[in-house]
Design a protein around this motif. Structure first.
Motif, short mmCIF file in Angstrom:
data_model
loop_
_atom_site.label_atom_id
_atom_site.label_comp_id
_atom_site.label_asym_id
_atom_site.label_seq_id
_atom_site.Cartn_x
_atom_site.Cartn_y
_atom_site.Cartn_z
N THR A 137 6.71 16.06 10.06
CA THR A 137 6.44 14.74 10.62
C THR A 137 6.97 13.68 9.68
OG1 THR A 137 4.24 14.78 9.64
CG2 THR A 137 4.43 15.48 11.92
N TYR A 138 7.37 12.55 10.26
CA TYR A 138 8.00 11.48 9.50
C TYR A 138 7.46 10.12 9.92
CZ TYR A 138 11.45 15.09 8.44
OH TYR A 138 12.07 16.25 8.02
N GLU A 183 0.84 -1.20 0.00
CA GLU A 183 0.00 0.00 0.00
C GLU A 183 0.87 1.25 0.00
OE1 GLU A 183 -3.95 -1.65 2.40
OE2 GLU A 183 -2.79 0.04 3.18
N ARG A 184 0.27 2.32 -0.51
CA ARG A 184 0.97 3.60 -0.48
C ARG A 184 1.08 4.07 0.97
NH1 ARG A 184 -0.49 7.93 -5.07
NH2 ARG A 184 -0.13 5.96 -6.20
N GLU A 185 2.28 4.51 1.37
CA GLU A 185 2.49 4.92 2.75
C GLU A 185 3.08 6.32 2.82
OE1 GLU A 185 5.45 2.82 4.98
OE2 GLU A 185 6.88 2.76 3.32
N GLY A 186 2.68 7.04 3.85
CA GLY A 186 3.22 8.36 4.07
C GLY A 186 4.65 8.29 4.55
N VAL A 187 5.50 9.14 4.00
CA VAL A 187 6.91 9.17 4.35
C VAL A 187 7.22 10.39 5.22
CG1 VAL A 187 9.25 9.36 3.45
CG2 VAL A 187 7.57 7.93 2.27
N ALA A 188 6.78 11.56 4.77
CA ALA A 188 7.08 12.79 5.49
C ALA A 188 6.10 13.87 5.06
CB ALA A 188 8.51 13.24 5.21
N ALA A 189 5.87 14.83 5.95
CA ALA A 189 4.95 15.91 5.63
C ALA A 189 5.39 17.19 6.32
CB ALA A 189 3.53 15.56 6.09
N LEU A 190 5.15 18.29 5.64
CA LEU A 190 5.33 19.60 6.25
C LEU A 190 4.08 19.94 7.05
CD1 LEU A 190 6.84 21.60 3.24
CD2 LEU A 190 8.04 20.84 5.29
N SER A 191 4.24 20.81 8.04
CA SER A 191 3.08 21.27 8.80
C SER A 191 3.39 22.66 9.32
CB SER A 191 2.79 20.32 9.96
OG SER A 191 3.72 20.52 11.01
N PHE A 250 15.64 10.82 6.61
CA PHE A 250 15.00 11.65 5.59
C PHE A 250 14.67 13.01 6.18
CE2 PHE A 250 12.92 8.14 2.76
CZ PHE A 250 14.13 7.48 2.70
N THR A 251 14.72 14.03 5.32
CA THR A 251 14.35 15.38 5.73
C THR A 251 13.49 16.02 4.66
OG1 THR A 251 16.44 15.65 6.94
CG2 THR A 251 15.19 17.64 6.45
N ILE A 252 12.31 16.49 5.06
CA ILE A 252 11.42 17.21 4.14
C ILE A 252 11.62 18.70 4.39
CG2 ILE A 252 9.45 17.12 5.73
CD1 ILE A 252 7.62 16.93 3.26
N SER A 253 11.60 19.47 3.32
CA SER A 253 11.82 20.90 3.49
C SER A 253 11.13 21.68 2.37
CB SER A 253 13.31 21.23 3.50
OG SER A 253 13.92 20.88 2.28
N THR A 269 7.87 24.75 -4.00
CA THR A 269 8.78 23.63 -4.19
C THR A 269 9.04 22.95 -2.86
OG1 THR A 269 9.88 24.75 -6.04
CG2 THR A 269 11.04 22.91 -5.02
N VAL A 270 8.98 21.64 -2.88
CA VAL A 270 9.22 20.84 -1.68
C VAL A 270 10.30 19.81 -2.01
CG1 VAL A 270 8.22 19.27 0.03
CG2 VAL A 270 6.84 21.10 -0.93
N TYR A 271 11.18 19.57 -1.04
CA TYR A 271 12.25 18.61 -1.22
C TYR A 271 12.12 17.46 -0.23
CZ TYR A 271 14.50 22.39 -3.81
OH TYR A 271 14.79 23.39 -4.71
N LEU A 272 12.72 16.34 -0.59
CA LEU A 272 12.88 15.22 0.33
C LEU A 272 14.33 14.76 0.20
CD1 LEU A 272 11.44 13.35 2.38
CD2 LEU A 272 11.20 11.70 0.50
N GLN A 273 15.12 15.08 1.21
CA GLN A 273 16.50 14.63 1.26
C GLN A 273 16.53 13.26 1.91
OE1 GLN A 273 19.43 16.11 0.09
NE2 GLN A 273 20.37 14.17 0.68
N MET A 274 17.09 12.30 1.21
CA MET A 274 17.10 10.92 1.70
C MET A 274 18.55 10.47 1.86
SD MET A 274 14.02 9.30 -0.59
CE MET A 274 14.96 9.36 -2.10
#
Length: 120
Positions: A57-58, A44-52, A66-69, A76-81
């Motif tokens: 949240t991760y 299933e599709r799963e949440g990895v990270a979200a801005l708030s 991982f870092t979301i920014s 523009t949103v990034y996901l550093q893995m």
């Protein structure tokens, strides 16, 4: 015309890094509604990270790696893995939420086409 366009996926060895990018357009962007999901074959599709409006949240599986920014460029949103593992192999999607819990894919009304990440 709403668009979420991901880029930055690829193939890396375990322990390596990748940075995913998501460029959003065509709707009223809200950084607090942006998230990254992933889906591996047969899962299933799963949440990895979200801005708030508070701290990002991760998912437990990616915390500390991982870092979301929010990018300097608007919408523009990034996901550093970092420290990637074979179990991180999946299609990664950028998504925009209309409301509700961040990890529930049903709460998202806009999705990108996905970018493949393969870790060997």
């Amino acid at each position: 015309h709403v668009q979420l366009v991901e880029s930055g996926g690829g193939s890396v060895q375990a322990g390596g890094s990748l940075r995913l990018s998501c460029a959003a357009s065509g709707y009223t962007y809200n950084r607090n509604c942006m998230a990254w999901f992933r889906q591996a074959p047969g899962k299933e599709r799963e949440g990895v990270a979200a801005l708030s409006r508070y701290s990002p949240t991760y998912a437990d599986s990616v915390k500390g790696r991982f870092t979301i920014s929010q990018g300097n460029a608007k919408n523009t949103v990034y996901l550093q893995m970092n420290s990637l593992k074979p179990e991180d192999t999946a299609m990664y999607y950028c998504a925009a939420k209309r409301g509700g819990a961040w990890s529930d894919a049903r709460n998202y009304n806009y999705w990108g086409q996905g970018t493949q990440v393969t870790v060997s």
